[in-house]
Design an enzyme around this catalytic site. Structure first.
Site, mmCIF file in Angstrom:
data_model
loop_
_atom_site.group_PDB
_atom_site.id
_atom_site.type_symbol
_atom_site.label_atom_id
_atom_site.label_comp_id
_atom_site.label_asym_id
_atom_site.label_seq_id
_atom_site.Cartn_x
_atom_site.Cartn_y
_atom_site.Cartn_z
ATOM 1 N N GLY A 11 34.783 21.247 41.815
ATOM 2 C CA GLY A 11 34.022 21.574 43.004
ATOM 3 C C GLY A 11 33.014 20.477 43.277
ATOM 4 N N ILE A 13 29.473 18.294 44.077
ATOM 5 C CA ILE A 13 28.255 18.040 43.305
ATOM 6 C C ILE A 13 27.303 19.224 43.437
ATOM 7 C CG2 ILE A 13 26.219 16.546 43.111
ATOM 8 C CD1 ILE A 13 27.978 14.304 44.327
ATOM 9 N N GLY A 14 26.751 19.671 42.304
ATOM 10 C CA GLY A 14 25.718 20.699 42.318
ATOM 11 C C GLY A 14 26.206 22.126 42.432
ATOM 12 N N LYS A 17 29.490 23.603 38.082
ATOM 13 C CA LYS A 17 30.647 23.411 37.191
ATOM 14 C C LYS A 17 30.252 23.434 35.715
ATOM 15 C CE LYS A 17 31.713 19.493 39.173
ATOM 16 N NZ LYS A 17 30.749 19.493 40.299
ATOM 17 N N ASP A 86 34.407 20.663 32.474
ATOM 18 C CA ASP A 86 33.687 20.820 33.742
ATOM 19 C C ASP A 86 34.137 19.804 34.784
ATOM 20 O OD1 ASP A 86 32.472 18.480 32.872
ATOM 21 O OD2 ASP A 86 30.417 19.257 32.964
ATOM 22 N N GLU A 147 19.796 12.395 41.884
ATOM 23 C CA GLU A 147 20.540 12.997 42.998
ATOM 24 C C GLU A 147 19.702 13.216 44.251
ATOM 25 O OE1 GLU A 147 23.682 15.617 40.265
ATOM 26 O OE2 GLU A 147 21.984 16.595 41.254
#
Length: 214
Positions: A11, A13-14, A17, A86, A147
């Site tokens: 999925g 970013i963020g 996972k 992950d 990020e």
């Protein structure tokens, strides 16, 4: 495809996972495989200037993920020990297609196929997805400094790329079950009931394996 359970969680970013992979590894007593992110020396520069630093960033990720999967196959899967990761190494192509210029992508793609030709393939995928607002909120909550410069437009496009990729994945690999989790509706970090619902879906798929670690 590995005969022993090998779960990959994917999925944008963020999306959560790593959090989910940790919880599943603990629940089922599986080996946890975490991708290398913050150790990438190019990542901060990449978020500041994607065009300039994309090739270096993607090559670092590819080489490290290749080494991780090589180790996990030798130490665990070949020893009939289940694994939950992950990430799925094919995510590299999602990012590379979006960030690399055509000439560099062609070189990258060649290297990718050489390295991954005989890599272990997960036999279960969990796909986490959510709206842009939810993703932005979770990135802010986890507070990784590296990020903070990610553009919302980049995340929005990445989410679309993931959706297209997963749709294609299900068509190309009908033998691999995909569990889709809507992050707008479920928060498995804050709510145990949500986590239990996900665990039940995973358990149902694991029942297809003859031997599962309790």
């Amino acid at each position: 495809m590995a005969e022993v359970p090998f779960i990959a969680i994917e999925g944008p970013i963020g999306i959560g996972k790593t959090s989910l992979s940790k919880k599943l590894a603990e629940r089922f007593n599986f080996q946890l495989l975490k991708e290398i992110v913050e150790e990438n020396p190019f990542l901060g520069k990449f978020y500041d200037d994607i065009d300039e630093w994309s090739f270096q960033t993607e090559m670092f990720f590819l080489c490290n993920r290749f080494k991780q999967l090589e180790d996990i196959e030798r130490k665990y899967l070949n020893q009939q020990k289940p694994v939950v990761a992950d990430y799925h190494i094919s995510k590299n192509m999602i990012f590379a297609k979006r960030t690399l210029q055509a000439d560099k992508f062609e070189k990258y793609e060649q290297i990718y196929h050489i390295l991954t030709a005989d890599m272990p393939v997960p036999n279960m995928m969990i796909y986490l997805h959510a709206s842009l607002d939810t993703i932005l909120n979770r990135i802010q909550m986890r507070g990784r400094e590296i990020e903070q410069n990610i553009k919302a437009s980049y995340l929005a496009q990445l989410s679309e790329d993931y959706e297209s990729y997963m749709n294609e994945f299900e068509i190309m690999h009908p033998e691999i079950p995909v569990i889709r989790i809507n992050g707008d509706q479920l928060d498995f970090v804050k709510h145990q009931d949500d986590l239990d619902a996900i665990i039940a879906q995973v358990q149902e798929q694991l029942s297809n394996f003859i031997s599962v670690t309790k």
